[in-house]
Design a protein around this motif. Structure first.
Motif, PDB file in Angstrom:
ATOM      1  N   LEU A  43       0.823  -1.207   0.000  1.00 32.14           N
ATOM      2  CA  LEU A  43       0.000   0.000   0.000  1.00 32.14           C
ATOM      3  C   LEU A  43       0.857   1.257   0.000  1.00 32.14           C
ATOM      4  CD1 LEU A  43      -2.837  -1.003   2.490  1.00 32.14           C
ATOM      5  CD2 LEU A  43      -2.985  -0.790   0.008  1.00 32.14           C
ATOM      6  N   LYS A  44       1.950   1.228   0.749  1.00 33.63           N
ATOM      7  CA  LYS A  44       2.851   2.375   0.798  1.00 33.63           C
ATOM      8  C   LYS A  44       3.482   2.609  -0.568  1.00 33.63           C
ATOM      9  CE  LYS A  44       6.661   4.199   3.535  1.00 33.63           C
ATOM     10  NZ  LYS A  44       7.637   3.900   4.603  1.00 33.63           N
ATOM     11  N   GLY A  45       3.930   1.534  -1.211  1.00 31.28           N
ATOM     12  CA  GLY A  45       4.512   1.651  -2.546  1.00 31.28           C
ATOM     13  C   GLY A  45       3.503   2.127  -3.568  1.00 31.28           C
ATOM     14  N   LEU A  46       2.270   1.659  -3.443  1.00 35.18           N
ATOM     15  CA  LEU A  46       1.218   2.074  -4.365  1.00 35.18           C
ATOM     16  C   LEU A  46       0.903   3.556  -4.204  1.00 35.18           C
ATOM     17  CD1 LEU A  46      -0.845   1.133  -6.482  1.00 35.18           C
ATOM     18  CD2 LEU A  46      -2.410   0.680  -4.605  1.00 35.18           C
ATOM     19  N   LYS A  47       0.852   4.025  -2.966  1.00 36.04           N
ATOM     20  CA  LYS A  47       0.602   5.450  -2.726  1.00 36.04           C
ATOM     21  C   LYS A  47       1.717   6.311  -3.304  1.00 36.04           C
ATOM     22  CE  LYS A  47      -2.245   4.974   1.391  1.00 36.04           C
ATOM     23  NZ  LYS A  47      -2.349   5.184   2.832  1.00 36.04           N
ATOM     24  N   LEU A  48       2.969   5.865  -3.141  1.00 37.49           N
ATOM     25  CA  LEU A  48       4.098   6.611  -3.704  1.00 37.49           C
ATOM     26  C   LEU A  48       4.027   6.631  -5.230  1.00 37.49           C
ATOM     27  CD1 LEU A  48       7.019   5.381  -1.422  1.00 37.49           C
ATOM     28  CD2 LEU A  48       5.965   7.642  -1.448  1.00 37.49           C
ATOM     29  N   GLN A  49       3.701   5.506  -5.814  1.00 40.89           N
ATOM     30  CA  GLN A  49       3.597   5.417  -7.268  1.00 40.89           C
ATOM     31  C   GLN A  49       2.485   6.318  -7.796  1.00 40.89           C
ATOM     32  OE1 GLN A  49       2.677   1.519  -8.666  1.00 40.89           O
ATOM     33  NE2 GLN A  49       2.516   2.135 -10.796  1.00 40.89           N
ATOM     34  N   LEU A  50       1.336   6.299  -7.136  1.00 41.08           N
ATOM     35  CA  LEU A  50       0.217   7.131  -7.581  1.00 41.08           C
ATOM     36  C   LEU A  50       0.520   8.619  -7.436  1.00 41.08           C
ATOM     37  CD1 LEU A  50      -2.830   5.126  -6.212  1.00 41.08           C
ATOM     38  CD2 LEU A  50      -2.087   5.351  -8.579  1.00 41.08           C
ATOM     39  N   SER A  51       1.192   9.001  -6.355  1.00 40.56           N
ATOM     40  CA  SER A  51       1.526  10.418  -6.185  1.00 40.56           C
ATOM     41  C   SER A  51       2.543  10.857  -7.233  1.00 40.56           C
ATOM     42  CB  SER A  51       2.041  10.692  -4.773  1.00 40.56           C
ATOM     43  OG  SER A  51       3.260  10.035  -4.557  1.00 40.56           O
ATOM     44  N   ALA A  52       3.502   9.999  -7.578  1.00 31.83           N
ATOM     45  CA  ALA A  52       4.471  10.337  -8.620  1.00 31.83           C
ATOM     46  C   ALA A  52       3.776  10.476  -9.974  1.00 31.83           C
ATOM     47  CB  ALA A  52       5.559   9.269  -8.687  1.00 31.83           C
ATOM     48  N   GLU A  53       2.847   9.586 -10.270  1.00 30.26           N
ATOM     49  CA  GLU A  53       2.100   9.683 -11.529  1.00 30.26           C
ATOM     50  C   GLU A  53       1.264  10.959 -11.566  1.00 30.26           C
ATOM     51  OE1 GLU A  53      -0.252   6.193 -12.140  1.00 30.26           O
ATOM     52  OE2 GLU A  53       1.508   4.895 -12.282  1.00 30.26           O
ATOM     53  N   ARG A  54       0.657  11.306 -10.433  1.00 32.83           N
ATOM     54  CA  ARG A  54      -0.144  12.523 -10.362  1.00 32.83           C
ATOM     55  C   ARG A  54       0.721  13.759 -10.627  1.00 32.83           C
ATOM     56  NH1 ARG A  54      -1.906  12.525  -5.083  1.00 32.83           N
ATOM     57  NH2 ARG A  54      -2.411  10.339  -5.262  1.00 32.83           N
ATOM     58  N   LYS A  55       1.929  13.785 -10.041  1.00 31.97           N
ATOM     59  CA  LYS A  55       2.829  14.919 -10.247  1.00 31.97           C
ATOM     60  C   LYS A  55       3.241  15.027 -11.711  1.00 31.97           C
ATOM     61  CE  LYS A  55       4.872  15.022  -5.645  1.00 31.97           C
ATOM     62  NZ  LYS A  55       6.094  14.754  -4.855  1.00 31.97           N
ATOM     63  N   ARG A  56       3.589  13.880 -12.327  1.00 32.56           N
ATOM     64  CA  ARG A  56       3.972  13.879 -13.741  1.00 32.56           C
ATOM     65  C   ARG A  56       2.820  14.371 -14.616  1.00 32.56           C
ATOM     66  NH1 ARG A  56       5.037   8.353 -14.533  1.00 32.56           N
ATOM     67  NH2 ARG A  56       5.777   7.990 -12.448  1.00 32.56           N
ATOM     68  N   GLU A  57       1.623  13.926 -14.328  1.00 33.45           N
ATOM     69  CA  GLU A  57       0.456  14.322 -15.117  1.00 33.45           C
ATOM     70  C   GLU A  57       0.186  15.815 -14.956  1.00 33.45           C
ATOM     71  OE1 GLU A  57      -2.161  13.459 -17.972  1.00 33.45           O
ATOM     72  OE2 GLU A  57      -0.819  11.995 -17.044  1.00 33.45           O
ATOM     73  N   LEU A  58       0.340  16.336 -13.750  1.00 36.94           N
ATOM     74  CA  LEU A  58       0.131  17.765 -13.513  1.00 36.94           C
ATOM     75  C   LEU A  58       1.168  18.590 -14.267  1.00 36.94           C
ATOM     76  CD1 LEU A  58      -1.424  19.969 -11.974  1.00 36.94           C
ATOM     77  CD2 LEU A  58       0.241  19.693 -10.123  1.00 36.94           C
TER      78      LEU A  58
END
Length: 79
Positions: A43-58
Motif C-alpha cells: 500500500l505504501k509503494g502504491l501510494k508513492l507510485q500514484l503520487s508520482a504519476e499525479r505529479k507527472r500528469e500535472l
C-alpha cells in the motif's frame, strides 16, 4: 469442459474458495469470495507510485497549457 476451464486459469481480483463444478450446489454456495489482503508495504509503494504519476500528469498538463497559450498569443499578435 472442466479441462478447458483449467486451461484458461486467470488471476482474478478475488480468491475463490471452491471452483464451480457440475455438482449440484445450493444457490448461495456458487461464489464464495474473499478479498485479497494488501500488505502495508504494498500500500505504501502504491501510494508513492500514484503520487508520482499525479505529479507527472500535472506537470504535463501545465506544459501543454502554457504551450497552447503561447502559440495562441503568437498567432493572435502576428495577424
Amino acid at each position: 469442459m472442466k479441462a478447458n476451464r483449467a486451461l484458461t486459469a486467470r488471476r482474478d481480483a478475488f480468491n475463490i474458495k471452491e471452483a464451480n463444478t457440475f455438482k449440484p450446489k445450493a444457490e448461495s454456495e456458487f461464489k464464495k469470495y474473499r478479498f485479497r489482503k494488501a500488505s502495508p508495504e504494498y500500500l505504501k509503494g502504491l501510494k508513492l507510485q500514484l503520487s508520482a504519476e499525479r505529479k507527472r500528469e500535472l506537470i504535463k498538463q501545465t506544459i501543454i497549457l502554457l504551450l497552447s497559450v503561447a502559440i495562441g498569443l503568437i498567432i493572435f499578435y502576428s495577424m
